[in-house]
Design an enzyme around this catalytic site. Sequence first.
Site, PDB file in Angstrom:
ATOM      1  N   ASP A 120       0.943  -1.243   0.121  1.00 41.62           N
ATOM      2  CA  ASP A 120      -0.089   0.007   0.187  1.00 41.62           C
ATOM      3  C   ASP A 120       0.888   1.068   0.012  1.00 41.62           C
ATOM      4  O   ASP A 120       2.120   1.108  -0.115  1.00 41.62           O
ATOM      5  CB  ASP A 120      -0.849  -0.083   1.278  1.00 41.62           C
TER       6      ASP A 120
HETATM    7  C1  GLC Z   1      -4.254   4.279  -0.321  1.00 42.55           C
HETATM    8  C2  GLC Z   1      -5.261   3.173   0.080  1.00 42.55           C
HETATM    9  C3  GLC Z   1      -5.197   2.090  -0.929  1.00 42.55           C
HETATM   10  C4  GLC Z   1      -5.029   2.502  -2.440  1.00 42.55           C
HETATM   11  C5  GLC Z   1      -3.831   3.022  -2.540  1.00 42.55           C
HETATM   12  C6  GLC Z   1      -3.390   3.715  -4.077  1.00 42.55           C
HETATM   13  O1  GLC Z   1      -3.817   4.873   0.726  1.00 42.55           O
HETATM   14  O2  GLC Z   1      -4.997   2.401   1.436  1.00 42.55           O
HETATM   15  O3  GLC Z   1      -6.578   1.413  -0.893  1.00 42.55           O
HETATM   16  O4  GLC Z   1      -5.438   1.684  -3.367  1.00 42.55           O
HETATM   17  O5  GLC Z   1      -3.510   3.901  -1.627  1.00 42.55           O
HETATM   18  O6  GLC Z   1      -4.048   4.960  -3.966  1.00 42.55           O
END
Ligand code: GLC
Length: 723
Positions: free
Chosen positions: A263
């Site tokens: 993430d």
């Molecule tokens: C965000 C979220 C995740 C998302 C990623 C990219 O912080 O936790 O669900 O896909 O970053 O945007």
Amino acid sequence: MSGSQPKSRVEALLEQMTLDEKLGQLTMSAEAAAVTGPVAAGGIAEDIRRGAVGSLLNLYGASQVRERQRLAVEHSRLRIPLLIGLDIIHGYRTLFPVGLAEACLFDPQLWEQTAREAAREAAHDGVAMTFAPMLDVARDPRWGRSVEGPGEDPLVAMRLAQAKVRGFQGNDLAAADTLAAVAKHYCAYGAVTAGREYASADVSERSVLEVHLPAFAAAVAAGVTAVMPAFIDLGGVPLTAHQQMLRGWLRGRLGFDGVIISDYNSIGELLQHGVASDLTEAAALALRAGVDIDMMSNAYRRGLPAALERGLVDMPLIDAAVRRVLRLKEQLGLFDDPYRRGASTEAPAARLQRRSLARRVAARAIVLLTHRDEVLPLSARTRCLAVLGPLADAAGEMRGSWWAAADEQECVSVLAGLRAALPAARLLHAPGVPIEGPDDAGFDAALEACDSAEAIILCIGEAALMSGEAASRARLDLPGEQRRFAQAVLEHAASLRKPVIAVLFCGRPLVVPWLMEGADAVLAAWFLGSEAGNAIADVLLGRVSPSGRTAVTWARDVGQVPIFYAQRQGGRPPDPDNPDNHYCSRYIDVPIQPQFPFGHGLSYGRFVLSDLHISPAVLQQTDSLEVQVTLSNQGARAAEETVFLFIHDRVASVARPVLELKEWTRVELAAGDSRRVVLRVPAGALSFPGADMCPVFEPGEVEILVGPCADRARLLAGRVRLI
Ligand code: GLC
């Protein structure tokens, strides 16, 4: 590989790649078309030319993507195409209802169809990956991301997972209208302590196994190409560095050999977790755990060279990660034609069809929570309505918290939807109060609007960004002055003897018992996407009978959460009908029952279940259980009912939940019609993890319960004996 066989493209590339180029393929940088995390990237064009970045997120638009892709494919040394990802959670430009609202459809066919349509629309804009489906089972509505997910039930989550992976990825991952899906956030993110965002999750192994893992197992079985670990720590081990959950369970037990994408900045955040003292250690922990792509922390590029020198990782580990990334790009057809996605524009008819799908799905996501005196549906001859509240003319809020490329100008507000549905009627619009803040200057105008209206549509609730990521709430009431405003409207309307229909916009069940009591009808409208206003008008005017069923238990008080139906009853079970039973599971200040049970939802019909029949009476593990029941619509209007099948294993080697969902079906019946409904469950579905966490199929009696929601008092019950 034998000498005679030509090297695969991936192996041939690996042999040529420098360490920097390998680490580039393990790096995903964020562009600025959307902001979804705390750190930003710079110098992306140069990084692409140097082969120092292999994937991008938060970039869309066919020309923008083509321009970046050209830098990689025509100006970098090895010409490896970029992987372009975006959070397409519930639609791209055409928005469908938010995840929790879609879960209320209990309709896997539509779940797949909306993902298919979102993939088509996004791939035409050059996107090749979506960071979805979000599969976090959540039972604590304080957690903001409840809005994105499948609700509280693991079976619903499993079927959503299957449907979404199939929808996003289609039948040919290399086709121009498909997206690589990313199952997220692995796992138990929905169990954060006290519903507080990014907090630890401390749940039992059983809970991980029975509640939080099944959806990911279903996604892997459906062929999901990637998985994203959650930000949080599970029992003290951050999922981003969790060898047992990633290499052990995901890759080992579930056999997942796709890509694991961290993430946003979560590898770098291992320092904040307190499990790494520098980026080198953080990078080594994540790589050893099996994370392939570093989203936006730069830990791999900056930390792995030193980790190699310090012997914390070795080159085969890096090569294995690079191999998985290159293989995914190959699967997506990016080497064959890096410009395939975004090469053609869609016919206008496709977008119109998508909008009508969005409208149909949105209408079916609406949950009619309360309804008295048949105030609904409104007559098509309605001459004057008061359309009140801060969400009545709030097109942008209808998008929910992950709106991707959707333009709020292309969203339909409640007011606009009612205007289109009742062109001859007078609609008296007054927001009354803002969504939040102390301003109550609009009260009088709103109350005045009630005077000449035949009915009042009261549009209240949360703003879209009061749920979603980084949006936990400790209170689950209406923000700002909305409660005072709504109560003033209810009081004034009662004095005028006029009905109030409340339309509640929320990313989670709100605790508003006074509204459930005071309004003549309450609809949960969640955040329904581009066609919200038209869908709400369709239901209010009876063009569509409401058929949504809440995929989460609706708390009566925030003190009850986490609240969910599949609880074990304990040694002193709740005994709400016996006030003299002092020593039972209860609160002394709040009833133990929820406001509404899982599966609750009214329609414009009146359904009755009868004649339950279960066969065979004795079940072996290889058998299939068949449950029949007669469903009648004794109402005056055609409507759709969802019939749930639960079980309760009263005596087992491990205490079992008082209800477990094992199947459901939806049935549409004309007024006065009846139908014999059949639900089938393979006997193996009645097994469960025994005390040693291995699946057991235990002899003994199991209750079979069938009905409209997880309220035992409303279920027909029978038994089957397992042998
Ligand atoms: C965000 C979220 C995740 C998302 C990623 C990219 O912080 O936790 O669900 O896909 O970053 O945007």
